[in-house]
Structures are given as C-alpha cells and as structure tokens.
Design an enzyme around this catalytic site. Structure first.
Site, short mmCIF file in Angstrom:
data_model
loop_
_atom_site.label_atom_id
_atom_site.label_comp_id
_atom_site.label_asym_id
_atom_site.label_seq_id
_atom_site.Cartn_x
_atom_site.Cartn_y
_atom_site.Cartn_z
N TYR A 66 -6.26 64.73 54.88
CA TYR A 66 -5.05 64.74 54.05
C TYR A 66 -4.16 63.59 54.48
O TYR A 66 -3.63 63.57 55.59
CB TYR A 66 -4.30 66.08 54.17
CG TYR A 66 -5.11 67.28 53.75
CD1 TYR A 66 -6.25 67.16 52.95
CD2 TYR A 66 -4.74 68.56 54.14
CE1 TYR A 66 -6.99 68.27 52.58
CE2 TYR A 66 -5.48 69.68 53.76
CZ TYR A 66 -6.61 69.52 52.99
OH TYR A 66 -7.35 70.61 52.61
N PHE A 220 -4.31 71.33 41.50
CA PHE A 220 -3.68 70.23 40.76
C PHE A 220 -3.38 70.61 39.30
O PHE A 220 -2.62 69.94 38.63
CB PHE A 220 -4.56 68.98 40.80
CG PHE A 220 -4.71 68.42 42.20
CD1 PHE A 220 -3.66 67.71 42.78
CD2 PHE A 220 -5.86 68.62 42.93
CE1 PHE A 220 -3.77 67.21 44.08
CE2 PHE A 220 -5.98 68.12 44.23
CZ PHE A 220 -4.94 67.41 44.80
N PRO A 222 -1.92 73.78 37.79
CA PRO A 222 -1.41 75.12 38.04
C PRO A 222 -1.85 76.14 36.98
O PRO A 222 -1.99 75.80 35.81
CB PRO A 222 0.11 74.93 38.02
CG PRO A 222 0.31 73.49 38.38
CD PRO A 222 -0.89 72.75 37.83
N LEU A 223 -2.10 77.36 37.45
CA LEU A 223 -2.59 78.43 36.57
C LEU A 223 -1.68 78.60 35.37
O LEU A 223 -0.45 78.66 35.51
CB LEU A 223 -2.57 79.75 37.34
CG LEU A 223 -3.63 79.96 38.42
CD1 LEU A 223 -3.29 81.20 39.23
CD2 LEU A 223 -5.01 80.07 37.78
N1 LIG Z 1 -11.44 73.40 51.58
C1 LIG Z 1 -11.19 72.57 50.61
O1 LIG Z 1 -12.06 71.85 50.14
C2 LIG Z 1 -9.79 72.54 50.06
C3 LIG Z 1 -9.55 71.91 48.84
C4 LIG Z 1 -8.27 71.94 48.33
C5 LIG Z 1 -7.25 72.56 49.03
N2 LIG Z 1 -7.50 73.16 50.24
C6 LIG Z 1 -6.43 73.88 50.97
O2 LIG Z 1 -5.88 74.87 50.11
C7 LIG Z 1 -4.47 74.77 50.09
C8 LIG Z 1 -3.93 75.25 48.77
O3 LIG Z 1 -4.33 74.39 47.73
P1 LIG Z 1 -3.31 73.48 46.94
O4 LIG Z 1 -2.05 73.35 47.69
O5 LIG Z 1 -3.99 72.24 46.57
O6 LIG Z 1 -3.15 74.28 45.60
P2 LIG Z 1 -2.32 75.60 45.18
O7 LIG Z 1 -1.79 76.30 46.37
O8 LIG Z 1 -3.18 76.33 44.24
O9 LIG Z 1 -1.15 74.99 44.31
C9 LIG Z 1 -0.24 74.07 44.81
C10 LIG Z 1 0.56 73.57 43.63
O10 LIG Z 1 1.35 74.64 43.12
C11 LIG Z 1 2.71 74.23 43.04
N3 LIG Z 1 3.55 75.39 43.38
C12 LIG Z 1 3.55 76.11 44.52
N4 LIG Z 1 4.45 77.11 44.45
C13 LIG Z 1 5.06 77.00 43.25
C14 LIG Z 1 6.10 77.72 42.61
N5 LIG Z 1 6.68 78.76 43.19
N6 LIG Z 1 6.48 77.33 41.37
C15 LIG Z 1 5.89 76.28 40.77
N7 LIG Z 1 4.90 75.54 41.34
C16 LIG Z 1 4.49 75.89 42.56
C17 LIG Z 1 2.87 73.13 44.04
O11 LIG Z 1 3.87 72.23 43.59
P3 LIG Z 1 5.21 71.98 44.45
O12 LIG Z 1 4.82 71.10 45.59
O13 LIG Z 1 6.12 71.35 43.47
O14 LIG Z 1 5.68 73.33 44.89
C18 LIG Z 1 1.49 72.47 44.02
O15 LIG Z 1 1.42 71.48 43.04
C19 LIG Z 1 -4.21 73.30 50.39
O16 LIG Z 1 -2.90 73.09 50.82
C20 LIG Z 1 -5.27 73.02 51.41
O17 LIG Z 1 -4.79 73.38 52.69
C21 LIG Z 1 -8.76 73.17 50.74
#
Ligand SMILES: NC(=O)c1ccc[n+]([C@@H]2O[C@H](COP(=O)([O-])OP(=O)(O)OC[C@H]3O[C@@H](n4cnc5c(N)ncnc54)[C@H](OP(=O)(O)O)[C@@H]3O)[C@@H](O)[C@H]2O)c1
Length: 290
Positions: A66, A220, A222-223
C-alpha cells in the site's frame, strides 16, 4: 482488553493467541489515489489511525504494497510504540508496478524481502500475522501455494512471524495451506453482494479460524442496492453501517476491516455496526447477493 474495546460492536475474537476486536480497521485507503503514493492529507491519515486506536480497535490490516510503503510508514509514525493490545496484520505476495498494478511476488526471495521490509517499515521485530496473498487482481486463481507457504513457515520458525494466514485464496488453497501449517485467518473478498465464500466461512467457523472479508463495503465501488437502502431507512441507519452489522451477524468468525480515510466515517461505522438485524431485515438483505 480496555472497556472501550469490549464495547465495540461484535466483541472480540482470538487469532491464535492474540485477542482482537472483531471491529478492526483496514489501512489501504490511507495511501494516495489507487493506493499509490502518499496520502493527500497526511495529518488526516494519521488522525484516522489514532482515532481507530482511541475508539478501542485492536486489529489493523495493512500491507507494504500500500503506497507502496507509505501506509506502513504512516502506521509507524502514528502509533509506534504500539500499545500491547494492538495487533497489526500484514500481507506479502504482491508488489506494485509503475502503472499501479499488483503483480504477484511469491518467489522465496520476494517473500523474504517483503517480510524484512514490513518489519522495517512498521518498526517491528516480529510480524504478528502475515497473510500470503494469492491469485491476482481478478481474484483467486487455482494452483499450488506450497513453495510460497513453505517459505513463510521457514520465516515463522526463524521467529520473524507469529501466525500465518492466506488471502485471495480458493478453498483448495486454504486446505493445502492447512496441510502444511496451522493458519489463523483467511482474508478474501466478501460482502452483502459477493457471497461466493458462504460455504468456506461456515467451514472455517467450525474450525475456529477467522474469515476477514476485504471490500466489506464494496471497496472501490461502494455497495449500492435498493434493498440495503430500504433496510437502512427503516432502521434510521446508514447503508454502510447496515452492511457491517450484517457481516457481524453473518458468522461469529467474521472480523471487519472496513477502510476509510475519514475520521467521521470511521466513527459512523463503529457507532452503526452494532445494530441487531431482525429476521425480516436479514431475509431482505440475503436476497442481494443470492
Ligand atoms: N487481501 C487483499 O487482497 C485485499 C484487497 C483489498 C483490500 N484489502 C484490505 O481490506 C480493507 C478494506 O477494503 P477497502 O478499504 O478497500 O474497501 P471497503 O472497506 O469495502 O470500502 C472502503 C471505501 O468505503 C468508503 N467508506 C467507508 N465508510 C464510509 C461511510 N461511512 N460512508 C461513506 N463511505 C464510506 C471509503 O471512503 P472514505 O475514505 O471517503 O471513507 C472507501 O472508499 C483494506 O483497507 C485492506 O486492508 C485486502
């Protein structure tokens, strides 16, 4: 475990011998656009990490890919020396290219280097949990993980890693890893709309192994779903908090690592995820991904 942690939605779970709050934090969104480069708002990113710990969260998910490196360096700057209760889970097995892609890096020498770099950038002498990230950006891909996983087991024997997990893995790869050495978690893509791992989650629950969905809020993209909006409206909640509450209720071995770069969203997610969803709510939400 502080009183704050005990009161977080979902309570706690044990990863090997490490107690973590089921409500964790995923640090990927702290880097620059498309997870490349430093964050636009550095102080804001540090504030999010400190707020997560202040709220009682004891599980942070990260990777040296990251940024690359920037996110781990931010975690170190914001939180080192780490409180004893905080457990940082990282992953190895993918690197970054100039275009922001995530090419695999799973040769033994790549993995040894990645473990060293995670240790240095996080300021740790031992990584508490390391996930071997498999597959590619399209998702899990079939194939043996033996050579890569053996390398991590060797690093574990050398005292550089406490516990192992796998990520972006097929059910066959999870079983192959378990035949080599114990794992404490599986981190795959899963959310209300992406239910491909339903069976695997139940199997792991029976074995006491954590399932950690990545993209719990859709990542990327959002649901978005009219059923989710309808249930959220009825509960006077946000769709995001209903999506998280659903995951917590889906199975006791699910740990949350929602990502956000916003203190306000972090607080909103923690405050909202504790909803108890009724049978009617669950039936409606269940239709989204089936
Ligand atoms: N193992 C793997 O291959 C892999 C791949 C991808 C991710 N990951 C891990 O999984 C974690 C979670 O995935 P992710 O962060 O990509 O996706 P996520 O948690 O599904 O969604 C994050 C997105 O939701 C938005 N969001 C969060 N809370 C919100 C709210 N209350 N209202 C509106 N928007 C909101 C965030 O925007 P804002 O910043 O504007 O809040 C961000 O764009 C990552 O941080 C990473 O540690 C692992």
């Amino acid at each position: 475990m502080s009183t704050l942690s005990a009161s977080l939605p979902g309570g706690t779970w044990t990863l090997g011998d490490l107690t973590v709050t089921r409500f964790g934090y995923g640090a990927m969104q702290l880097a620059g656009p498309w997870v490349m480069g430093p964050p636009a708002d550095r102080d804001g990113a540090i504030a999010v990490l400190r707020e997560a710990v202040d709220l009682g969260i004891t599980h942070i998910d990260t990777a040296d890919a990251y940024g690359p490196r920037f996110t781990n360096q931010l975690i170190r700057e914001a939180l080192h020396p780490y409180p004893d209760s905080l457990h940082i889970v990282t992953k190895v097995g993918a690197t970054r290219d100039q275009e922001g892609g995530w090419p695999p890096a799973r040769r033994p020498e790549d993995l040894r280097r990645a473990v060293q770099e995670n240790l240095e950038n996080l300021g740790l002498e031992m990584l508490e949990v390391v996930n071997l990230r498999l597959g590619d950006a399209q998702g899990p891909q079939p194939g043996s993980l033996a050579e890569a996983f053996d390398t991590l087991v060797e690093l574990q024997r050398q005292g550089l890693i406490r516990h192992l997990g796998v990520s972006n893995a097929t059910a066959e790869q999870v079983a192959e890893a378990q035949a080599i050495a114990p794992i404490v978690c599986v981190q795959n893509m899963y959310n209300l709309a992406r239910r491909q791992d339903d069976e695997l989650i139940d199997e792991l629950a029976g074995q006491g192994i954590a399932y950690v969905p990545f993209f719990p809020l859709g990542g990327f993209s959002p649901l978005q779903s009219s059923a989710l909006t309808a249930v959220a409206f009825r509960l006077d909640a946000t769709p995001m908090s209903v999506a998280l509450a659903w995951l917590l209720q889906r199975s006791p071995n699910i740990l949350l690592i929602p990502g956000t770069s916003s203190v306000a969203h972090l607080r909103e997610n923690v405050a909202g995820a504790g909803f108890s969803l009724s049978e009617e709510d669950l039936a409606e939400l269940d239709k989204i991904g089936r």
